[in-house]
Design an enzyme around this catalytic site. Structure first.
Site, short mmCIF file in Angstrom:
data_model
loop_
_atom_site.label_atom_id
_atom_site.label_comp_id
_atom_site.label_asym_id
_atom_site.label_seq_id
_atom_site.Cartn_x
_atom_site.Cartn_y
_atom_site.Cartn_z
N TYR A 295 -0.36 -24.36 28.00
CA TYR A 295 -0.97 -25.58 27.46
C TYR A 295 -1.41 -25.43 26.01
O TYR A 295 -2.02 -26.33 25.47
CB TYR A 295 -2.19 -25.98 28.30
CG TYR A 295 -3.14 -24.84 28.60
CD1 TYR A 295 -3.82 -24.19 27.57
CD2 TYR A 295 -3.32 -24.39 29.90
CE1 TYR A 295 -4.68 -23.14 27.83
CE2 TYR A 295 -4.19 -23.34 30.18
CZ TYR A 295 -4.86 -22.72 29.14
OH TYR A 295 -5.71 -21.67 29.40
N ASP B 116 -11.45 -27.86 13.73
CA ASP B 116 -10.25 -27.17 14.17
C ASP B 116 -9.21 -28.13 14.73
O ASP B 116 -8.05 -27.77 14.92
CB ASP B 116 -10.65 -26.14 15.26
CG ASP B 116 -9.58 -25.08 15.43
OD1 ASP B 116 -8.77 -24.90 14.50
OD2 ASP B 116 -9.53 -24.45 16.49
#
Ligand code: SF4
Ligand code: SF4
Length: 422
Positions: A21, A276
């Site tokens: 993932y 981020d």
């Protein structure tokens, strides 16, 4: 000025695992260049940063990747010397390392303990769950090696918590996960839904591997596992953050905070971004080698990013949970053709959760508040703020129990509890 933390990508997105993932995965495909943090850049940044935080007296460093330990232990030995060399007298330095744990050995354990690093271990549950998604490049599960890393941390007495990504492999296995984490004695866990997007392409809608109904049901079941008749013994970051919101305190989790006040993200080459999830040229604040840290931290661009949650989307305006949800993460909204934004992807998960847990969260708040009153009366707060109690030290209230299972229990000892009455 609030404390400013800095998150460093020591090896950018490079990693020694190949989790199914990972939202960095596509950006790694075809990549042949080995990326490592530029020490010269840090020699420029550290003095500026220590001067910037001198007034608040707190310097916070988070080390992430990819897999940040790939940069090597010598780098971290070098960097803590640099930190100490540039810190003003009285500045408290904290270091947090998020790692998959597979490279940790006794040398790492000794170093991390000696310098009081807080370590986040990425672990998705017991072997048969974890190994479905978290494999190495040869297709082998990483559970055994991660747990060997956990053993290193335990042997050396390093403080650590656990980051568990919630995806198709574990979203329907809540009880199994909690049984595992309890049996392993993990006391601080963060669950994060898997999101399949490119942080380098924030304009593209994300793809998600679980749907809002699945995640909502996961939160509900997790809450039942956590609540324990109003005496939770484990800290689950999402629930701690909701409790902060219910108490009317600043929320330490940006997703449910008033604004996007994440740490500054510094890429391995010195490029600086506000989050981020937005590592993209359109949000690049500058580069350490050409811009001062202060100019980037206080730039209009960063202020625009911090305020991007507002106004909340139209769907959020009448929402009964707005005060505690605070609109979620803007990265999970979709911008429509007319410029309006939808409420975030997991909106239905939050609604389901708050409808289910509201009453018990409120009674937990009452318990926290009455404990606060007790603490105020007995002036324990002053004792706590002056001392640097370890979790295993005797509790200063005189109960004879360890601090972590008394006034320092994971729920009641959250820093917001003390800020509330400070
Ligand atoms: S965009 Fe999302 S992850 Fe980034 S600071 Fe805002 S809430 Fe946090
Ligand atoms: S639950 Fe949904 S509508 Fe309500 S504030 Fe959160 S994201 Fe907005």
């Amino acid at each position: 000025m609030p404390p400013l933390s800095v998150l460093f990508k020591t090896v950018s997105t490079d990693c020694n695992l190949d989790c199914s993932y990972c939202y960095y995965r596509q950006s790694l495909e075809g990549m042949r260049v080995r990326r490592r943090i530029d020490r010269g850049m840090l020699e420029v940044l550290l003095p500026q940063y220590m001067e910037y935080v001198a007034d608040v007296g707190q310097a916070g460093f988070a080390w992430q990747g990819g897999e940040p330990t790939l940069v090597g232990l010598d780098f971290f030995r070098w960097v803590v010397d640099l930190q100490e060399g540039h810190a003003r007298r009285g500045t408290a330095i904290s270091n947090a390392l998020q790692t998959n744990g597979v490279l940790l050995d006794d040398a790492w354990g000794s170093f991390l303990r000696h310098h009081n690093f807080l370590v986040g271990i990425s672990l998705d549950g017991p072997a048969e769950v974890h190994d479905i998604a978290r494999k190495d490049r040869g297709g082998h599960g990483s559970f055994r090696r991660v747990m060997a890393g956990v053993d290193v941390l335990r042997r050396h007495g390093v403080d650590f918590n656990c980051l568990c990504v919630v995806g198709p492999h574990n979203v329907h296995r809540t009880r199994e996960l909690m049984r595992f984490f309890r049996s392993e004695g993990f006391s601080h866990i963060q669950f994060m839904p898997a999101m399949d997007f490119q942080s380098t392409e924030p304009e593209k809608p994300a793809a998600y591997s679980i749907d809002p109904e699945e995640y909502g049901e996961f939160l509900v079941q997790l809450f039942d596992e956590w609540y324990q008749d109003g005496k939770p013994r484990i800290s689950i970051r999402t629930f701690d953050s909701f409790l902060q919101s219910y108490l009317g305190a600043p929320n330490e989790l940006c997703v449910h905070g008033d604004s996007c006040t994440a740490a500054l993200v510094v890429e391995y080459n010195g490029d600086v971004y506000p989050c981020d999830f937005f590592v993209h040229p359109s949000w690049r604040l500058g580069n350490i080698l050409s811009h001062s840290l202060r100019s980037m931290a206080e730039s209009d661009e960063r202020a625009r990013f911090v305020g991007q949650k507002h106004p909340l989307p139209v769907e959020c305006q009448p929402c009964e949970w707005k005060a505690v949800c605070r609109g979620g993460c803007p990265r999970n909204r979709i911008t429509l053709e007319d410029g309006r934004q939808t409420s975030e992807y997991f909106c239905r998960s939050y609604k389901r959760f708050f409808s289910y847990a509201d009453g018990r969260l409120r009674s937990l708040c009452e318990r926290v508040i009455s404990r606060l009153r007790y603490l105020q009366q007995s002036q324990l707060i002053e004792v706590k703020s002056r001392s640097r109690l370890g979790r295993n030290d005797p509790c200063p209230c005189g109960s004879g129990r360890k601090h972590k299972v008394c006034c320092g229990d994971p729920v009641l000892s959250q820093s917001y509890v003390f800020r509330q009455v400070g």
